[in-house]
Design an enzyme around this catalytic site. Sequence first.
Site, PDB file in Angstrom:
ATOM      1  N   HIS A   1     -13.383  -2.074  -3.947  1.00 16.14           N
ATOM      2  CA  HIS A   1     -12.424  -1.672  -2.432  1.00 16.14           C
ATOM      3  C   HIS A   1     -12.760  -2.328  -1.163  1.00 16.14           C
ATOM      4  O   HIS A   1     -12.837  -1.792  -0.192  1.00 16.14           O
ATOM      5  CB  HIS A   1     -12.740   0.083  -2.269  1.00 16.14           C
ATOM      6  CG  HIS A   1     -11.378   0.860  -1.760  1.00 16.14           C
ATOM      7  ND1 HIS A   1     -10.416   1.251  -2.707  1.00 16.14           N
ATOM      8  CD2 HIS A   1     -11.023   0.898  -0.688  1.00 16.14           C
ATOM      9  CE1 HIS A   1      -9.524   1.836  -1.844  1.00 16.14           C
ATOM     10  NE2 HIS A   1      -9.787   1.791  -0.503  1.00 16.14           N
TER      11      HIS A   1
ATOM     12  N   THR B   1      -5.007   2.799  -7.745  1.00 15.78           N
ATOM     13  CA  THR B   1      -6.317   2.692  -7.281  1.00 15.78           C
ATOM     14  C   THR B   1      -7.168   3.779  -7.624  1.00 15.78           C
ATOM     15  O   THR B   1      -6.878   4.948  -7.337  1.00 15.78           O
ATOM     16  CB  THR B   1      -6.316   2.878  -5.502  1.00 15.78           C
ATOM     17  OG1 THR B   1      -5.671   1.569  -5.182  1.00 15.78           O
ATOM     18  CG2 THR B   1      -7.708   2.648  -5.018  1.00 15.78           C
TER      19      THR B   1
ATOM     20  N   TYR C   1      -2.139   5.558  -4.875  1.00 13.97           N
ATOM     21  CA  TYR C   1      -2.933   6.658  -4.637  1.00 13.97           C
ATOM     22  C   TYR C   1      -2.312   7.793  -5.420  1.00 13.97           C
ATOM     23  O   TYR C   1      -1.140   8.054  -5.223  1.00 13.97           O
ATOM     24  CB  TYR C   1      -3.303   6.914  -3.333  1.00 13.97           C
ATOM     25  CG  TYR C   1      -4.141   6.071  -2.697  1.00 13.97           C
ATOM     26  CD1 TYR C   1      -3.665   5.175  -1.488  1.00 13.97           C
ATOM     27  CD2 TYR C   1      -5.510   5.946  -2.769  1.00 13.97           C
ATOM     28  CE1 TYR C   1      -4.524   4.125  -0.884  1.00 13.97           C
ATOM     29  CE2 TYR C   1      -6.431   5.195  -2.142  1.00 13.97           C
ATOM     30  CZ  TYR C   1      -5.840   4.110  -1.326  1.00 13.97           C
ATOM     31  OH  TYR C   1      -6.822   3.180  -0.727  1.00 13.97           O
TER      32      TYR C   1
ATOM     33  N   SER D   1       1.040  -1.281  -0.154  1.00  9.66           N
ATOM     34  CA  SER D   1      -0.003  -0.028   0.011  1.00  9.66           C
ATOM     35  C   SER D   1       0.964   1.294  -0.044  1.00  9.66           C
ATOM     36  O   SER D   1       1.811   1.157   0.258  1.00  9.66           O
ATOM     37  CB  SER D   1      -1.149   0.131   1.399  1.00  9.66           C
ATOM     38  OG  SER D   1      -1.611   1.337   1.523  1.00  9.66           O
TER      39      SER D   1
ATOM     40  N   LYS E   1      -6.986  -0.609 -10.519  1.00  8.60           N
ATOM     41  CA  LYS E   1      -7.850  -1.216  -9.404  1.00  8.60           C
ATOM     42  C   LYS E   1      -9.076  -0.567  -9.234  1.00  8.60           C
ATOM     43  O   LYS E   1      -8.924   0.819  -9.013  1.00  8.60           O
ATOM     44  CB  LYS E   1      -7.080  -1.523  -8.155  1.00  8.60           C
ATOM     45  CG  LYS E   1      -7.653  -2.114  -7.349  1.00  8.60           C
ATOM     46  CD  LYS E   1      -6.770  -2.387  -5.937  1.00  8.60           C
ATOM     47  CE  LYS E   1      -7.503  -2.974  -4.825  1.00  8.60           C
ATOM     48  NZ  LYS E   1      -8.290  -2.063  -4.218  1.00  8.60           N
TER      49      LYS E   1
END
Length: 883
Positions: free
Chosen positions: A259, A166, A140, A117, A235
């Site tokens: 998510h 994402t 992100y 992440s 994603k």
Amino acid sequence: MTGRTAPSGAWRPPLSLDEYAERARTRLDPAVWDFIEGGAGDERTLTANRAAFDRVRLRPRVLTGAGEGDPSTTVLGRRWAAPVAVAPMAYHTLMHPDGETATARAAGAAGLPLVVSTFAGRSFAEIAAVAGSPLWLQVYCFRDRATTRRLVERAADAGFEALVLTADTPRLGRRLRDLRNDFRLPPHITPANLPADEADYSSPSEHGRTGLDPSLDWSVIAWLRSVSPLPVLVKGVMTAEDARCAIAAGADGIVVSNHGGRQLDGTAATLEVLPGIAAAVDGRCALLLDGGVRRGRDILAALALGADAVLLGRPVLHGLAVAGADGAAGVLDLVLDELSEAMALTGTATAAGADAALLAGPEDTTAVRHHPPGATTTGPEAPPAAGPENTVPARHHPPGAAPRDDRRRPPESAAGHDRPRPPEPAAEAAAETEAAETTETTGLRKEDLHRSVSDPVLDTMNFLNEITGRFPDVVSFAPGRPYEEFFDKDEILDHVRRYLDHLAAGGASDEAIRTALYQYGPTAGQIRGLISDSLRADEGIDVPPGAIVVTVGAQEGMLLALRALFAGPGDVLLVASPCYVGITGAASLLGVPVRPVEERADGLDVADVEAAVLAERARGRRPRAFYVVPDHSNPSGNTLSRRAREELLELAARHDLLILEDSPYRLVSPGAQLPTLKAMDRTRRVVHLGSYAKSVFPGARVGFVVADQPVRDPSGAESLLADELAKIKSMVTVNTPALSQAAVAGALLACGGRLTERNAVPAKHYGEALRVTLEQLDRHFPEDVRDRLGIGWNRPSGGFFLTVRVPFPADNAALLRSAEDHGVIWTPMAYFYPGPGGERSIRLSFSYLSTARIEDGIARFAAFLRAETERSGATGPTPGRDA
């Protein structure tokens, strides 16, 4: 609010993932538990993800000979022990002090990738140091792109292998559990890879609201490619439409994800939408799924419905909370054991071996499904199929039958293509027998390759080559090649020696000269200064060497320019039509939509270009660039007037349009030439594509791109488009061969950069060849005869080509008759039309022939025209677009 863990080894592994979850719940602070377990809103989507898998029914098969089965698979070129990766989840350090390093050890032991992440609690370097399997970075995209860029660069430096964008978080979803708990991260839990002093990360929801970029569009994929060479997956895709957009934008993979139910409550479960997305993707890129996977059979179900692999999320955190790395490894081992069990009991030989089964359609109570051999499913929402067990009948694959390849396809247009229908049930046994018999020689299916290889534009010249090989004694008006009599085999050595002397005269040492010739050299090229001087002297194009990229022919320049400029699925390329096939071929390879702007009888009308721009905008697309050959174009031979050039530049400025200018024939054409568009360009609207194939020699394969357009990044830093093209080139050809550059440089030095003077003799020859060609056509078809027969041609002022209009279909069948019966070859103009057109036109190229061969060839060509006109019974003016 940290997790409380038992000492490693002092625990008995749970027997199911639900047991892991229950043990983790008792060991974690309730607010932390709610943070990892909660979903958005009423958590309907969170519940739906698991319920969808519960509705799937697998059908066991017996006596299949499948053995223990092989769960391994290949994704993005890397072999995984099973079609499972650890999903990206923030702050593993909430579960255990070792955080992501413990998870990386567990994933490595299982042979599975870990998606790290953006908000990892351990640094990329720490994670990479203990990883034994591939690492991907979940990205992100922040409002401050520089932060995202640094994040990506640090991951790449640590050896990460892919980026997972994402895309479903323009803001974080409304998670009621966190709001009720007023959840805050403990002070010691921070994102280890983000700048500590630039944001307050203690409230994930608040930081998401202020830090994440809510205005992202599909161009972000191109931006990620500009900052990193790593593959990009998207994603958060939940619709077939977005899947097509992702592919068109250049994504290397898609993750079907909601998510984990943490964004928009009330959306469908991921498994429910998977079949439709799988049908839209159709194998063109990697397809993964997350959300609700809790058992090994869930993985098999996802594969059966079209996924290449799944991402396993919360259960890994549960294992981490229970026993650190041992607990995470226990979760992964349990899931893989369950997967192996499900494979064995369904007779599934390989988890990666899913067949695409295209059934009759919804009206026949079936849907598109992908089935691993032996594993069948009704799907979460599939209507009942025939049979008492409410399951779709399985198609058995004998042991060793070739599985479906896991593959990553290059970006292409969103349009689908025809796929073969499966055999009818009555023929199924025969099909299975055939599969068994061909196991040893199984090859690739054309439909499994990138769609562009089936695009006719990529196959246009194969038929010509075949004809030429079958009839070696024909006169060929097909190749647009330079006349070989102008080439001296010893001249290449003189060119190279001249360049070496030039380097020495400039103060270069013997070692530096050796390096310049034997090593790769700079990606953008080592003769840019000489090219810049030549352009200034010959063409009045005044640009610095840094605005030039030396390419492997003009074709590479086209590929680089298209890849850099066309960032999203809404970007469209306008082309003057008929059009050189190299540009449309490159567009097909890259999935760039093409809009033709047809030339009129007297050439291109700029008003038609503007109409195309407005029409594309009305469709919601962005006309990004217009490709044109303004001088003696290939294939038509037409030349753009000076007034039309001025109008085109004005239009480009008015509509924020770039012009891709390609003019390879002007420096080998007789007489004064009009200025290039680039020489007239005052607002940097023109990207000039150059080539030395005609003006020096083709075998050098040296071209160049003049790209002096400024490019600004989000921080305000400025570069030139040429710099961005060089980045792409470094991933394509690395550099243009130094020996080829040396030979071209020597030729430029020999003439002081003035290729027009060097090519005075060749230009005179090509002018004479054009004159003889027109003269012979006039002789064989006087005006009254051509009017009666419906035959005509244009009269170019230079170049290598002209266009002949005929009253019959000028197709491959006619070309074969021309070669076989009359000993002459030409090129159908239909090859050069991106859409319909050119069906009754022929391109003649005269550059490669002596005047004697032209006279003989036109006589043969005239005999063919007369015979074909008589054969077709067509006389009089040709109707339609080719008149």
